[in-house]
Design a protein around this motif. Structure first.
Motif, mmCIF file in Angstrom:
data_model
loop_
_atom_site.group_PDB
_atom_site.id
_atom_site.type_symbol
_atom_site.label_atom_id
_atom_site.label_comp_id
_atom_site.label_asym_id
_atom_site.label_seq_id
_atom_site.Cartn_x
_atom_site.Cartn_y
_atom_site.Cartn_z
ATOM 1 N N VAL A 179 0.860 -1.187 0.000
ATOM 2 C CA VAL A 179 0.000 0.000 0.000
ATOM 3 C C VAL A 179 0.893 1.233 0.000
ATOM 4 N N GLY A 180 0.310 2.373 -0.329
ATOM 5 C CA GLY A 180 1.051 3.620 -0.289
ATOM 6 C C GLY A 180 1.431 4.000 1.130
ATOM 7 N N PRO A 181 2.402 4.875 1.295
ATOM 8 C CA PRO A 181 2.892 5.217 2.635
ATOM 9 C C PRO A 181 1.828 5.786 3.566
ATOM 10 N N ASP A 182 0.863 6.508 3.020
ATOM 11 C CA ASP A 182 -0.181 7.098 3.864
ATOM 12 C C ASP A 182 -1.276 6.106 4.224
ATOM 13 N N ALA A 183 -1.283 4.948 3.574
ATOM 14 C CA ALA A 183 -2.319 3.949 3.834
ATOM 15 C C ALA A 183 -1.861 2.869 4.818
ATOM 16 N N VAL A 184 -0.634 2.964 5.300
ATOM 17 C CA VAL A 184 -0.118 1.974 6.253
ATOM 18 C C VAL A 184 -0.949 2.018 7.535
ATOM 19 N N THR A 185 -1.368 0.861 8.001
ATOM 20 C CA THR A 185 -2.260 0.788 9.167
ATOM 21 C C THR A 185 -1.518 0.712 10.494
ATOM 22 N N GLY A 186 -0.207 0.745 10.449
ATOM 23 C CA GLY A 186 0.569 0.736 11.682
ATOM 24 C C GLY A 186 1.732 -0.236 11.618
ATOM 25 N N ILE A 187 2.540 -0.210 12.666
ATOM 26 C CA ILE A 187 3.667 -1.127 12.801
ATOM 27 C C ILE A 187 3.293 -2.153 13.860
ATOM 28 N N HIS A 188 3.374 -3.440 13.508
ATOM 29 C CA HIS A 188 2.889 -4.489 14.398
ATOM 30 C C HIS A 188 3.977 -5.534 14.641
ATOM 31 N N VAL A 189 4.239 -5.816 15.899
ATOM 32 C CA VAL A 189 5.184 -6.866 16.267
ATOM 33 C C VAL A 189 4.387 -8.152 16.416
ATOM 34 N N VAL A 190 4.640 -9.113 15.527
ATOM 35 C CA VAL A 190 3.805 -10.318 15.411
ATOM 36 C C VAL A 190 4.670 -11.551 15.172
ATOM 37 N N ARG A 191 4.066 -12.724 15.341
ATOM 38 C CA ARG A 191 4.739 -13.973 15.001
ATOM 39 C C ARG A 191 4.562 -14.238 13.509
ATOM 40 N N HIS A 192 5.345 -15.169 12.966
ATOM 41 C CA HIS A 192 5.127 -15.464 11.553
ATOM 42 C C HIS A 192 4.119 -16.599 11.414
ATOM 43 N N GLY A 193 3.294 -16.500 10.379
ATOM 44 C CA GLY A 193 2.222 -17.458 10.162
ATOM 45 C C GLY A 193 2.666 -18.600 9.272
ATOM 46 N N LYS A 194 1.708 -19.251 8.628
ATOM 47 C CA LYS A 194 2.004 -20.411 7.791
ATOM 48 C C LYS A 194 1.430 -20.198 6.398
ATOM 49 N N ARG A 195 2.314 -20.319 5.421
ATOM 50 C CA ARG A 195 1.884 -20.358 4.023
ATOM 51 C C ARG A 195 2.979 -21.066 3.249
ATOM 52 N N LYS A 196 2.600 -21.849 2.283
ATOM 53 C CA LYS A 196 3.545 -22.751 1.633
ATOM 54 C C LYS A 196 3.679 -22.438 0.155
ATOM 55 N N ILE A 197 4.905 -22.149 -0.268
ATOM 56 C CA ILE A 197 5.176 -21.972 -1.697
ATOM 57 C C ILE A 197 5.398 -23.341 -2.342
ATOM 58 N N GLY A 198 5.082 -23.455 -3.609
ATOM 59 C CA GLY A 198 5.388 -24.680 -4.344
ATOM 60 C C GLY A 198 4.243 -25.655 -4.444
ATOM 61 N N ASP A 199 3.030 -25.265 -4.037
ATOM 62 C CA ASP A 199 1.891 -26.160 -4.162
ATOM 63 C C ASP A 199 1.472 -26.322 -5.626
ATOM 64 N N GLU A 200 1.797 -25.343 -6.462
ATOM 65 C CA GLU A 200 1.455 -25.420 -7.881
ATOM 66 C C GLU A 200 2.708 -25.776 -8.685
ATOM 67 N N LEU A 201 2.724 -26.954 -9.288
ATOM 68 C CA LEU A 201 3.827 -27.389 -10.130
ATOM 69 C C LEU A 201 3.344 -27.445 -11.567
ATOM 70 N N MET A 202 4.030 -26.738 -12.450
ATOM 71 C CA MET A 202 3.607 -26.658 -13.853
ATOM 72 C C MET A 202 4.555 -27.496 -14.711
ATOM 73 N N GLU A 203 4.016 -28.530 -15.308
ATOM 74 C CA GLU A 203 4.828 -29.402 -16.156
ATOM 75 C C GLU A 203 4.680 -28.977 -17.611
ATOM 76 N N ARG A 204 5.824 -28.809 -18.290
ATOM 77 C CA ARG A 204 5.840 -28.363 -19.681
ATOM 78 C C ARG A 204 6.846 -29.217 -20.459
ATOM 79 N N VAL A 205 6.942 -28.942 -21.756
ATOM 80 C CA VAL A 205 7.909 -29.612 -22.611
ATOM 81 C C VAL A 205 8.730 -28.541 -23.325
ATOM 82 N N ASP A 206 10.064 -28.662 -23.282
ATOM 83 C CA ASP A 206 10.913 -27.658 -23.910
ATOM 84 C C ASP A 206 10.977 -27.879 -25.425
ATOM 85 N N PRO A 207 11.594 -26.941 -26.177
ATOM 86 C CA PRO A 207 11.638 -27.077 -27.648
ATOM 87 C C PRO A 207 12.316 -28.341 -28.147
#
Length: 261
Positions: A179-207
Motif C-alpha cells: 500500500v502507499g505510505p499514507d495507507a499503512v495501518t501501523g507497525i505491528h510486532v507479530v509472530r510469523h504465520g504459515k503459508r507454503k510456496i510450491g503447491d502449484e507445479l507446472m509441467e511443460r515440454v521444452d523445444p
C-alpha cells in the motif's frame, strides 16, 4: 560486538541483499541507511540470488570486486557476501555494528523465511555476532512495488528496533505492505504465520521435447490469524517478527531424554 541498544549516528552499517547489487530495493535501503549513519557499506551479490536460503559456496573460489567507494560485489550467495564482508573486507578495521538486508522485492512472511536469501544474509550476520534486520516489500503487481512506503517508514522501524535489546541469536524480520505510505495501518510486532510456496507445479515440454517442471508462485494461506505477519501485511500493516536461530525444540528434547534414559 553485539551491542544493543545502539546509537545509529555512530553505527557502521553493512547492507546486503539477495536481489543483487543493481536491485531497486538495495538502492532504497541505502537511502534509508544514509539518513541514519554516515558510515554505510554495501557488499551484495553481483547477480540475483533469490531463494538461495542460507547457502554457502564451498566448491569453487569466490570473487570479491570493489565497484565503488565502500561498495563491493561477490559472485556468490547472500551468506557469502556477509561472511566475506565481516571477515575479510573489515578484517583489519572496525566491524559493522548493524547489518541491514534487503529491501527484498517481495515479502518474506510465513514459511518464506526458510527459503529467503534476504533472511539468510541477516542470519549470517547474527551468527557472526552482529545485530541484523531483514527488510522486504510485499507487492501485488511486480511493476507497481510501493518502494516509497519502505522509504517513508524504514528509518523509523530501524530506529525504534535498535532502542531495545534482543538476544545474540535473534534477528528481526520486517515486511512492508503493498500500500502507499499514507495507507499503512501501523507497525505491528507479530509472530510469523504459515503459508507454503510450491503447491502449484507446472509441467511443460521444452523445444527439444524434454519435459521440465516449473515451481509456481501460488501459495496456500493456511494461517491468517490476526497476530501473524501474513495477516498484518495483507491488511496494510508493517510486520516485525523476531526470528530465533536456536532450532532446538526443548519440550521434545526433554521427551526424548526420557525415552533414551
Amino acid at each position: 560486538m553485539f551491542e544493543l541498544p545502539m546509537d545509529l549516528s555512530k553505527a557502521r552499517i553493512l547492507i546486503s541483499n539477495d536481489d543483487g547489487i543493481h536491485a531497486q530495493g538495495i538502492r532504497v535501503l541505502e537511502t534509508i541507511a544514509r539518513t541514519l549513519s554516515d558510515d554505510v557499506w554495501v557488499v551484495a551479490p553481483e547477480a540475483e540470488q533469490s531463494a538461495a536460503s542460507h547457502s554457502l559456496t564451498i566448491h569453487r573460489p569466490l570473487r570479491l570486486k570493489k565497484v565503488g567507494e565502500k561498495r563491493y560485489t561477490v559472485d556468490g550467495t547472500p551468506t557469502d557476501c556477509v561472511l566475506l564482508a565481516i571477515n575479510h573486507v573489515f578484517k583489519d578495521d572496525q566491524k559493522p555494528t548493524l547489518v541491514l538486508s534487503g529491501i527484498n522485492q517481495g515479502s518474506n512472511i510465513g514459511e518464506d523465511v526458510t527459503y529467503s536469501g534476504t533472511i539468510a544474509a541477516a542470519m549470517e550476520a547474527t551468527l557472526l555476532g552482529v545485530p541484523a534486520i531483514a527488510l522486504s516489500a510485499h507487492f501485488e503487481r511486480r511493476d507497481a512495488i510501493p518502494w516509497e512506503t519502505a522509504e517513508r517508514w524504514g528509518a523509523e522501524v530501524i530506529r525504534k528496533a535498535v532502542t531495545v535489546r534482543w538476544p545474540k541469536n535473534v534477528l528481526l524480520n520486517v515486511n512492508f505492505p503493498a500500500v502507499g505510505p499514507d495507507a499503512v495501518t501501523g507497525i505491528h510486532v507479530v509472530r510469523h504465520g504459515k503459508r507454503k510456496i510450491g503447491d502449484e507445479l507446472m509441467e511443460r515440454v521444452d523445444p527439444r521435447g524434454r519435459p521440465y517442471i516449473w515451481i509456481g508462485a501460488l501459495r496456500g494461506e493456511s494461517e491468517v490469524a490476526p497476530d501473524t505477519d501474513i495477516h498484518t501485511v495483507f491488511n496494510g500493516g508493517i510486520s516485525i517478527t523476531p526470528l530465533f536461530l536456536d532450532l532446538t525444540h526443548n519440550p521434545t528434547l526433554q521427551t526424548l531424554k526420557q525415552a533414551f534414559a
